[in-house]
Write an enzyme that holds these catalytic residues in place. Structure first.
Site, PDB file in Angstrom:
ATOM      1  N   SER A 223      38.553  33.677  38.311  1.00 59.79           N
ATOM      2  CA  SER A 223      39.966  34.400  38.682  1.00 59.79           C
ATOM      3  C   SER A 223      40.040  35.392  37.895  1.00 59.79           C
ATOM      4  O   SER A 223      39.619  36.054  36.575  1.00 59.79           O
ATOM      5  CB  SER A 223      40.624  33.503  38.179  1.00 59.79           C
ATOM      6  N   MET A 224      40.558  36.691  37.909  1.00 56.45           N
ATOM      7  CA  MET A 224      40.974  38.113  37.459  1.00 56.45           C
ATOM      8  C   MET A 224      42.787  38.618  37.965  1.00 56.45           C
ATOM      9  O   MET A 224      42.724  39.524  38.215  1.00 56.45           O
ATOM     10  CB  MET A 224      39.790  38.971  37.977  1.00 56.45           C
ATOM     11  N   GLY A 225      42.907  37.639  38.085  1.00 56.59           N
ATOM     12  CA  GLY A 225      44.553  38.169  37.784  1.00 56.59           C
ATOM     13  C   GLY A 225      45.196  39.105  39.427  1.00 56.59           C
ATOM     14  O   GLY A 225      44.751  37.774  40.245  1.00 56.59           O
ATOM     15  N   GLY A 228      42.481  39.424  42.057  1.00 56.61           N
ATOM     16  CA  GLY A 228      41.615  38.375  42.896  1.00 56.61           C
ATOM     17  C   GLY A 228      41.041  38.111  42.073  1.00 56.61           C
ATOM     18  O   GLY A 228      40.960  37.279  41.175  1.00 56.61           O
ATOM     19  N   GLY A 254      46.852  29.123  38.180  1.00 62.38           N
ATOM     20  CA  GLY A 254      45.188  28.679  37.930  1.00 62.38           C
ATOM     21  C   GLY A 254      45.499  27.534  38.335  1.00 62.38           C
ATOM     22  O   GLY A 254      45.052  26.872  39.233  1.00 62.38           O
ATOM     23  N   ASP A 255      46.778  26.634  37.741  1.00 64.10           N
ATOM     24  CA  ASP A 255      46.697  25.154  38.648  1.00 64.10           C
ATOM     25  C   ASP A 255      46.760  25.436  39.860  1.00 64.10           C
ATOM     26  O   ASP A 255      45.956  24.427  40.271  1.00 64.10           O
ATOM     27  CB  ASP A 255      47.257  24.649  37.981  1.00 64.10           C
TER      28      ASP A 255
END
Length: 311
Positions: A223-225, A228, A254-255
């Site tokens: 994950s890169m905020g 994307g 993220g969850d």
């Protein structure tokens, strides 16, 4: 059925402040108190998606009973093991576009309580097809606890989505029985490989994911905020692009991504649909003032704006 595992649940308290002032009084007019821990955020989003989900883990004391009441009110199925010590509190202060968190370590879980949880987990596996394991563990659990859960789930033919960090993630990666999916962020990958990695260097990131440490993992989602995600599926790499949105509350995004992917995997959807479901739920959570919540009325609109680009 999807099992969500939360071995260090909490009551999550969110304080939104225009400005956070140190060494003085800060007054809040809006307070959010949520049955939390990463696995319970996953659970709520799966419920929003109308997935067949049951939550498990360990709960203790009055705070643990509060979490059960919150899940009953949704309603969400759950089967938690009772422990003697009180479930923890976690505090998030949202201020000036920042997020400051104060997290309690959590209770101490005895050997007997751990064994009772394992027995509950084994019983639930008879009905399950997919398992999510999220977050930290309460004190008492060993670093190989998640790898033991993965081994048991794999034995039952379940696909496991693992979202954790540090020693428990590394131990699970080195174990013989592997999770189907992991979802680390840049910092967590950097800690694993001992290098300072950047989302600006996708080639370097992809090279690190070819490390033997990640062998046997079918699907890796970094994950890169707002940028994307970078995804490795089998031997191929993809950049996932997401729409620009107004960030309301990033906590639990993220969850929510894990929840969307678990739902799609459980339904047997194709790889690209799995990723798009996950990223859509992550974006929708970011747009929502509640933690671990998605507005399904906006799902199709966001879903159509998620794209995968093979590298």
């Amino acid at each position: 059925m999807i099992i969500t595992v939360t071995l260090n649940p909490s009551i999550d308290i969110s304080y939104p402040l225009e400005q956070f002032n140190l060494d003085t009084v800060n007054r809040v007019s809006q307070v959010s108190k949520t049955a939390g821990g990463k696995g319970l955020n996953v659970t709520r989003v799966l419920h929003d998606l109308q997935g067949d989900v049951i939550a498990t883990g360990v709960l203790g004391g009055n705070f643990g009973n509060y979490i059960r009441q919150q899940l009953d009110a949704i309603p969400v199925k759950h089967d938690f093991t009772d422990i003697d010590q009180e479930t923890r509190f976690c505090l998030a202060i949202l201020h000036e576009h920042n997020q400051t968190e104060i997290l309690e370590a959590g209770p101490q879980v005895s050997d007997q309580e751990q064994e009772a949880f394992f027995q509950t987990f084994e019983k639930l596996l008879d009905q399950a097809t997919t398992v999510t394991i999220s977050g930290s563990m309460a004190k008492g659990f060993s670093t190989d606890t998640y790898s033991k859960l993965i081994q048991r789930a794999n034995h039952h033919g379940c696909k496991v989505l693992l979202d954790t960090s540090g020693a428990s993630l590394e131990t699970s990666l080195k174990a013989e029985s592997k999770p189907y999916l992991i979802k680390p962020n840049i910092d967590e990958i950097s800690a694993l490989v001992g290098k300072d990695l950047s989302s600006q260097d996708l080639t370097g990131l992809a090279q690190e994911l070819s490390n033997d440490l990640f062998a046997g993992i079918e699907l890796i989602v970094i994950s890169m905020g707002g940028q994307g995600a970078l995804v490795k599926y089998q031997d191929a790499f993809y950049k996932v692009n997401i729409p620009k949105i107004t960030v309301v509350n990033p906590v639990g995004s993220g969850d929510s991504t894990i929840a969307g992917m678990a739902y799609a995997i459980d339904r047997g959807l194709d790889f690209d649909e799995v990723i798009k479901y996950g990223m859509t739920c992550g974006v929708l959570n970011t747009m929502n003032p509640k933690t671990g919540a998605v507005d399904m009325n906006q799902f199709d609109q966001i879903y159509q704006q998620i794209s995968l680009e093979q590298l």
